[in-house]
Write a protein that holds these residues in place. Structure first.
Motif, PDB file in Angstrom:
ATOM      1  N   ASN A 189     -43.212  20.596   0.053  1.00 15.86           N
ATOM      2  CA  ASN A 189     -42.438  21.717  -0.486  1.00 15.86           C
ATOM      3  C   ASN A 189     -41.332  21.230  -1.425  1.00 15.86           C
ATOM      4  OD1 ASN A 189     -43.745  23.945   0.706  1.00 15.86           O
ATOM      5  ND2 ASN A 189     -42.709  23.582   2.641  1.00 15.86           N
TER       6      ASN A 189
ATOM      7  N   ARG B 216     -42.229  20.292  -5.045  1.00 13.32           N
ATOM      8  CA  ARG B 216     -42.493  21.375  -5.991  1.00 13.32           C
ATOM      9  C   ARG B 216     -41.315  21.623  -6.931  1.00 13.32           C
ATOM     10  NH1 ARG B 216     -45.863  25.602  -2.043  1.00 13.32           N
ATOM     11  NH2 ARG B 216     -47.861  24.544  -2.345  1.00 13.32           N
TER      12      ARG B 216
ATOM     13  N   THR C  42     -49.251  19.034  -4.131  1.00 17.07           N
ATOM     14  CA  THR C  42     -48.312  19.451  -3.082  1.00 17.07           C
ATOM     15  C   THR C  42     -48.984  20.383  -2.094  1.00 17.07           C
ATOM     16  OG1 THR C  42     -47.454  21.376  -4.319  1.00 17.07           O
ATOM     17  CG2 THR C  42     -46.389  19.250  -4.699  1.00 17.07           C
TER      18      THR C  42
ATOM     19  N   SER D 151     -45.504  27.490   2.538  1.00 16.00           N
ATOM     20  CA  SER D 151     -46.043  26.748   1.392  1.00 16.00           C
ATOM     21  C   SER D 151     -47.176  27.504   0.709  1.00 16.00           C
ATOM     22  CB  SER D 151     -46.531  25.367   1.834  1.00 16.00           C
ATOM     23  OG  SER D 151     -47.562  25.476   2.797  1.00 16.00           O
TER      24      SER D 151
ATOM     25  N   LEU E 143     -39.980  27.737  -4.592  1.00 14.78           N
ATOM     26  CA  LEU E 143     -40.980  27.112  -3.722  1.00 14.78           C
ATOM     27  C   LEU E 143     -40.386  25.949  -2.932  1.00 14.78           C
ATOM     28  CD1 LEU E 143     -44.129  27.031  -6.060  1.00 14.78           C
ATOM     29  CD2 LEU E 143     -43.614  28.648  -4.220  1.00 14.78           C
ATOM     30  N   ALA E 144     -39.533  25.163  -3.581  1.00 10.97           N
ATOM     31  CA  ALA E 144     -38.947  23.993  -2.921  1.00 10.97           C
ATOM     32  C   ALA E 144     -37.970  24.387  -1.815  1.00 10.97           C
ATOM     33  CB  ALA E 144     -38.234  23.114  -3.950  1.00 10.97           C
TER      34      ALA E 144
ATOM     35  N   LEU F 169     -48.840  20.711  -8.773  1.00  9.20           N
ATOM     36  CA  LEU F 169     -48.700  21.794  -7.804  1.00  9.20           C
ATOM     37  C   LEU F 169     -49.836  21.768  -6.789  1.00  9.20           C
ATOM     38  CD1 LEU F 169     -46.701  24.085  -7.307  1.00  9.20           C
ATOM     39  CD2 LEU F 169     -48.143  25.573  -8.706  1.00  9.20           C
TER      40      LEU F 169
ATOM     41  N   GLN G  51     -39.977  26.922  -9.430  1.00  2.00           N
ATOM     42  CA  GLN G  51     -40.019  25.637  -8.726  1.00  2.00           C
ATOM     43  C   GLN G  51     -38.982  25.578  -7.606  1.00  2.00           C
ATOM     44  OE1 GLN G  51     -40.116  25.948 -12.054  1.00  2.00           O
ATOM     45  NE2 GLN G  51     -41.493  24.448 -12.995  1.00  2.00           N
TER      46      GLN G  51
ATOM     47  N   ALA H 299     -42.510  20.071 -10.008  1.00  2.00           N
ATOM     48  CA  ALA H 299     -43.891  20.362 -10.404  1.00  2.00           C
ATOM     49  C   ALA H 299     -43.912  20.917 -11.825  1.00  2.00           C
ATOM     50  CB  ALA H 299     -44.521  21.358  -9.439  1.00  2.00           C
TER      51      ALA H 299
END
Length: 410
Positions: free
Chosen positions: A89, A92, A104, A25, A167-168, A101, A164, A95
């Motif tokens: 996570n 995001r 999170t 993360s 990151l997710a 952001l 996004q 986000a």
């Protein structure tokens, strides 16, 4: 194979799968920073909050981890922590602003902190005779998760078309971890605090069974341990946040900068595996601490003065130094007390103080970047900090560990 023979294997798998969840993360942010800035107009100081706030949250949450575990149970607390990390996570993916952001990041930091507050004490309770080995595996898994996130996130961003999703993606790590922990029956005995062990140690001289984490605030050595952990972690958080952007500023591609950060974290993995094993040969950890600090100093000076001359060498020196300091600073902390419950509380206190201190380093580096258009001054400051840590490390004489905690008996 009997249940007892499976326990070490199950413990290793447990530590690995939990540790892998504790850094993506944060580690995924640096290599994607330029893509994030392209859609969210944020200064470097503002972007530093993406590393600062979760680390600060980790510091605050360290002080409530043991209390929450006592109320909910260790198994339930760790499941809750993994759920928080996974949901943070996953969120995001939607986000669309800097504030979202940041939220999170805070939620992920809370989940990370609860796990890190509990695991060292649980390891000491279950496997005190092999603490160096299992702490090394645990820390190696943490660094391994950071390496994966740094290396793969730029590729994921290119593959999915937006940061996004990249990151997710790391929410997927929490699913097997939750299933593994929920169904686990061997290894860390995550069924509450070991009352029999507490009763067994409560009669020893200098041992008080009713010691809370706040009791350590009266003991100077606990603060010194927290300072040492915090300063070493400050180097880690600053490198995690700004190494990739630093080399992108120097003309590197995001993928190449992400690979350099991944290489650094890979060296941290190597150090996390080897250094605790070497430390097990002697109860005096000071020679190794000094070598690791010298390696860190060399890496920061190289980054500051000639970053493009030997970037992989500077990354290797930093990875070895930072990667070794993290487990050894926790091992030194656990060395100070024999009682597993007190040692776990001390480790939580040290990490709480340390993470609060370390959270300031990315923000300071971001401010210096906005002010001077360079990270060079930040690398020089971290080299100076590591130089000062040499004097602190030399004070960790194992013959005097128990003397510093005599107040706990009163």
């Amino acid at each position: 194979m009997s249940s007892s023979k499976w326990q070490p294997v199950w413990l290793i798998l447990t530590l690995i799968i939990l540790g892998l969840n504790l850094r993506p993360s944060m580690a995924a942010i640096g290599p994607l920073l330029e893509a994030i800035r392209a859609s969210l107009p944020l200064s470097y100081s503002s972007l530093a909050l993406l590393t600062m706030l979760p680390v600060m949250t980790m510091g605050v949450a360290m002080f409530i981890g043991a209390k929450l575990a006592a109320r909910l149970g260790e198994r339930q607390t760790l499941l809750l922590s993994l759920l928080l990390i996974g949901l943070a996570n996953l969120a995001r993916l939607w986000a669309g602003s800097g504030l979202q952001l940041l939220l999170t990041a805070i939620i992920a930091g809370l989940g990370i902190a609860l796990i890190q507050a509990l695991l060292p004490g649980m390891i000491k309770r279950s496997y005190s005779q092999h603490i160096e080995r299992y702490m090394g595996i645990y820390v190696t898994a943490i660094m391994g998760g950071a390496a994966l996130a740094a290396a793969i996130s730029p590729w994921l961003e290119h593959r999915f078309g937006h940061w996004q999703s990249a990151l997710a993606f790391w929410a997927l790590l929490s699913l097997p971890a939750m299933l593994f922990w929920f169904w686990g029956k061997h290894g860390l005995q995550p069924l509450g605090f070991n009352k029999a062990a507490a009763k067994k140690t409560s009669g020893k001289p200098g041992v008080s069974p009713n010691v809370g984490i706040g009791s350590f605030s009266r003991i100077p050595r606990a603060w010194l341990l927290g300072l040492f952990f915090g300063l070493s972690t400050a180097s880690y958080t600053c490198v995690l946040a700004w190494l990739a952007p630093f080399f992108i500023d120097l003309g590197w591609q995001a993928t190449q900068a992400g690979l350099l950060l991944a290489f650094l974290t890979l060296m941290e993995v190597v150090a996390g595996l080897l250094l605790p094993t070497l430390a097990a040969r002697s109860h005096d950890r000071r020679p190794l601490l000094l070598l690791l600090l010298l390696s860190t100093i060399g890496g920061f000076i190289g980054l500051a003065l000639m970053p493009l001359a030997q970037p992989w060498l500077w990354a290797a020196l930093l990875g070895i130094g930072i990667g070794g300091l993290f487990p050894l600073s926790l091992i030194v902390t656990l060395d100070h007390l024999d009682d597993y419950s007190q040692a776990g509380q001390l480790t939580a206190f040290v990490q709480g103080i340390g993470y609060l201190l370390a959270s300031l380093s990315p923000l300071l580096a971001g401010y210096l970047k906005d002010s001077s258009s360079s990270f060079t001054l930040s690398w020089l400051l971290l080299a100076a900090v590591s130089l000062g840590m040499l004097a602190i490390a030399w004070r960790f004489d194992p013959k005097r560990h128990s003397q510093h905690f005599a107040l706990l008996a009163h």
